[in-house]
Structure formats: C-alpha cells, structure tokens
Design an enzyme around this catalytic site. Structure first.
Site, PDB file in Angstrom:
ATOM      1  CG  ASP A 206       2.975   2.102   9.311  1.00  0.00           C
ATOM      2  OD1 ASP A 206       2.630   3.033  10.058  1.00  0.00           O
ATOM      3  OD2 ASP A 206       3.143   2.249   8.080  1.00  0.00           O
TER       4      ASP A 206
ATOM      5  CE  LYS B 241      -1.687   1.940   3.898  1.00  0.00           C
ATOM      6  NZ  LYS B 241      -1.468   3.399   3.900  1.00  0.00           N
ATOM      7  CG  ASN B 242       2.562   2.808   3.531  1.00  0.00           C
ATOM      8  OD1 ASN B 242       1.359   3.074   3.391  1.00  0.00           O
ATOM      9  ND2 ASN B 242       3.138   2.758   4.719  1.00  0.00           N
TER      10      ASN B 242
ATOM     11  NE  ARG C  52      -6.895   5.100   5.320  1.00  0.00           N
ATOM     12  CZ  ARG C  52      -5.930   5.642   6.036  1.00  0.00           C
ATOM     13  NH1 ARG C  52      -6.133   5.912   7.308  1.00  0.00           N
ATOM     14  NH2 ARG C  52      -4.774   5.941   5.497  1.00  0.00           N
TER      15      ARG C  52
ATOM     16  NE  ARG D 225       1.107  11.239   9.856  1.00  0.00           N
ATOM     17  CZ  ARG D 225       0.695  10.126   9.244  1.00  0.00           C
ATOM     18  NH1 ARG D 225      -0.468   9.600   9.544  1.00  0.00           N
ATOM     19  NH2 ARG D 225       1.442   9.547   8.329  1.00  0.00           N
TER      20      ARG D 225
ATOM     21  CB  CYS E 168      -4.020  11.833  11.240  1.00  0.00           C
ATOM     22  SG  CYS E 168      -2.459  11.433  11.977  1.00  0.00           S
TER      23      CYS E 168
END
Ligand code: UD1
Length: 431
Positions: A308, A22-23, A400, A121, A116
């Site tokens: 993460d 994803k990233n 997500r 951030r 967030c």
C-alpha cells in the site's frame, strides 16, 4: 466529480494528525454483526469506504450512527443476510462481512467482490478457512452463498496464499471462529497491525484470541459476544504518505498519533534515501534538504515493505538521484500509476512484477487520472514537486482512503485545491 489541482514547488512543513486506520476500521465495523449489543468505535475516519461499509451493514440490519469521529453500530434486525453487488463491487473489504454473517446468522449471501484495477484478487482463502470451520460456501449467480445448520466448529488450519498470508481472509476466519464451538488454531495468520486490532476489539467483546499480532492465532470459541468500545489506531499508510511528501518536497513534516513501531521498514527506507527521521512514542518527523537517494524495495507481508506504499515511494524514486527498483510481490499487476507518472515526465520501465525507476531532475505538471486509492496518492505527491500545475481526475479514489487530503496538505503549506470537474464539451459532429 471532483478534481484536485496541485501547484508544485511548495515545501511541506508542519504537523498533521493521522486519521484512524482505514484498513482496521472496516473489519472492526463488520464485527458488529457478531453481537446485538452496541459496538462503539472512536477515531473513525470520514472516508468513502467507511460510508460504503456502513451502507452494507445497514442493509444487513445494523443501525450505524455517526457523531463526529464516533460510530455506534448495533444489530437491530437479523433477517437480512445479503450484501449486494452494487455495494460490494465498489469496495473489496466488504467481503469481511462473510465470516460474521455465517457465524452469527447461519447464512450469508455476499456478492463476489470481482476484479480490481491491480488484477485478479481471489477469495479462495476466505472460503477455505470458513469451510474448515464447517461452512459450505457455493458460488451462485455471482454470490458466495452459505447456509449452515449447526454452529461452526473450531479446527486446525493453515491459511496460505502463494504470496504468504491474507489480511482480510485472516480477519474473516477469526470472526467466524470466535463464535464456533471449540478451539481454532490458525497457522500462517496475517500479522498486519490491522488484523491484530480486529482481534483486540473481538477480545474486548468477550472473544478469546491468543497470539494476537503473530503468525499463529488460537481462538477459543464462545456462544455469544457482547458490545464494546474501542479507539482506532492511527493509519500507518496515511501517515507514511505524508512523510514521503515531506521527504520529496525537502520539507519538515511531523505526523502525530501513530505507532512508529508499525513503520520500521518505512523509516529504514526513508533513512536509506537520505532523509532525517526523528521519532517519539506516537509521532514521526522527517526532514530533507538534499535530493533523495535511490533505493530498492520489495513489497512483502507485514513487517515487510507494504504494497500500500509502493506507489507513493515510486513517486519519490522518480525524483531521486539515481536508479531504484521496485519489486511487487503481493499484487504483481499493481502498477497502474506508472503510465500516469510517465505523463509527468518520469522515467519508469516496467518489467513483469518489477519497475525500474530512473530519477529525473524535474517532473512537469500534467493532467493525470487516478486509477486506485494509493496510485492517486502517488500522483498527488508527484504533483507537489512537479513544475507548474498537475490536475488529478477521478479523485473519488483518493477520498476512499484519505480524509480531506487537500485540506490537510494545505495546512502543511502544500498548494492543493479541489474543484468540480467541468463537463467535457462535446464537439458537434456533422453525422
Ligand atoms: C488488504 C488491504 C489492502 C492491502 C492488502 C495487502 C484491507 C481493507 N485491504 O487487502 O489495502 O493492499 O491487504 O497488504 O485491509 N489472495 C489469494 N486468495 C485469497 C485472498 C488473497 O490468493 O483468498 C492473494 C491476493 O491476491 C494477494 C495476496 O493474497 O496477492 C494478499 O492479499 P490480501 O492480504 O488478501 O489482501 P486483502 O486482505 O484483500
């Protein structure tokens, strides 16, 4: 809105194929703004964040066509340069359209991503890096606005935050520098594999980036890039989530389609917890048959322990045999999962950027609320070992970043089902 119902107690067993990262895919999609030719990405995960990025790119004149795991992105109209608040505010990674827009179109209007759940951030490093390349960026009405009259100009810079380097700022600045005139030397670049992957895609589009995967990137600017085709790497964070699930449930889980060298610190942490880990060139297998041992982790930029995975490992620590300490160095407020783990009977004390986790013999199922992507994964893992049923609400967070997580856990014998969240029945008030 959906919810996930997990019945604890099942042992995870079997093989699962990792989805594409994803990233990495999000900035790779943004790279399509840098050329009019098609950029073809394979092994693209089917995730909400990927759809959000596609929606942003469509607004910016990039046609996005999906066929199974293949995504074709092609710029068809360069007249729109606004990434609006309603989309950007749902996904912070949308900020990485800023560099490509400025570099290719000479203008950008990108909504500030906003706060967030794990704190403020900032975007100062994105702005600083693009500034050094010659782009003036102002904040107007909540938008980062830039208009450049000349092509960007290569320069030497040090990109740094007080926590080290920034992943998406590095990607953004590199995507600006590839179309700048001359050489850019970027010191303190983020070394995350996802940054290296964007650089590899850019090189296959005709860019000249050396030092890929290291702290110092040298980018020789070019006047135009062309299309390219790229297969995404396996998602190391998703893979590790399945491995932690295997370890917590005293299971036997193999994840295929990943690069184990990206997970060295994760493997070491699992070994320290008493888990048996086997590895091949593109797979990892965990087996556990005893209570996990406690472990201390401190999150760091790559190759350190990833922030993460902090929440998922904390879920494992909650059922370990002793006291573990988590120190969060990247996002000191990233502890939203603690309150929900407490609802499941965990014993966690938060002290500033640290959490002291005392393992308990059993967790007990409860209704919990997903607050962000990785926190939801942690709750799901905790649900797998809790007595009875755990109901996880607001699972759109997990969707997500994890593709069909419920189906894939079921394929590993996990008892997880998805249901529509029934509306709350209002109690009539006599007012
Ligand atoms: C990326 C990842 C995210 C991961 C994070 C850290 C994507 C899509 N997201 O987010 O999953 O948790 O890396 O590994 O790839 N900072 C500043 N100024 C800036 C930018 C960042 O001070 O301009 C700070 C942040 O607040 C944070 C630290 O730098 O404390 C690292 O953040 P960063 O690497 O930028 O995270 P993201 O790239 O947003």
């Amino acid at each position: 809105m959906d919810r996930l119902i997990v019945t604890g107690g099942a042992r995870l067993e079997g093989r699962v194929a990792a989805a594409g990262s994803k990233n990495a895919v999000l900035p790779c999609m943004a790279a399509a703004l840098l050329t009019d030719e098609p950029v073809v990405l394979h092994r693209v995960p089917d995730l909400r964040d990927v759809r959000t990025m596609a929606q942003i790119l469509e607004r910016l004149g990039v046609k996005c066509t999906r066929d199974g795991g293949t995504l074709v992105l092609q710029t068809v109209d360069r007249s729109q340069s606004e990434a609006p608040y309603d989309l950007v505010s749902t996904m912070r990674a949308s900020i990485c359209v800023l560099g490509p827009l400025i570099a290719r179109r000479g203008e950008a209007r990108v909504s500030m991503p906003g706060g967030c759940v794990f704190g403020v951030r900032p975007v100062d490093q994105h702005v600083k890096g693009l500034n050094v390349l010659g782009a003036q960026i102002a904040v107007e009405g909540g938008y980062l606005v830039s208009q450049v009259r000349r092509p960007l100009k290569g320069a030497d810079m040090f990109l740094g935050t007080r926590f080290g380097s920034s992943v998406l700022a590095t990607a953004n600045v590199v995507m600006g520098a590839v179309l700048a005139r001359g050489l850019t030397c970027l010191e303190n670049a983020a070394m995350e594999p996802e940054v290296a992957e964007v650089c590899r895609l850019l090189n296959s589009m005709g860019a000249s980036i050396s030092g890929v995967g290291g702290h110092k990137l040298l980018v020789e600017g070019t006047s135009a890039l062309h299309g390219a085709e790229h297969v995404m790497s396996g998602d190391r964070i998703e893979a590790a989530t399945f491995l932690v699930g295997g370890a917590m449930t005293k299971g036997d889980v193999t994840v295929d389609g990943i690069d184990p060298t990206q997970l060295t610190v994760v493997i070491e942490t699992l070994l320290e917890m008493g888990v048996a880990v086997d590895r091949g060139q593109d797979w990892l297998r965990v087996r556990a048959d005893a209570p996990l041992r406690p472990v201390d982790v401190t999150t760091m930029p790559y190759p350190g322990f990833p922030t993460d995975l902090q929440a998922q490992f904390m879920a494992a620590m909650c059922v370990a045999d002793g006291i573990s300490v988590v120190t969060e160095r990247i996002f000191p407020d990233r502890f939203m999962h603690v309150a929900e783990l407490l609802r499941l009977g965990a014993d966690v004390r938060k002290e500033g950027p640290q959490a002291i986790v005392k393992g308990v013999p059993r967790l007990s199922g409860a209704t919990v609320m997903a607050s962000d992507l990785r926190a939801s994964a942690a709750l799901l893992l905790a649900g797998l070992v809790a007595d009875g049923e755990t109901e996880i609400r607001r699972v759109y967070h997990i969707d997500r970043g994890y593709e069909r997580i419920d189906d894939r856990l079921r394929a590993l014998q996990g008892q997880v089902r998805r249901e529509a969240q029934p509306p709350v029945e209002a109690t009539p008030l006599d007012w």
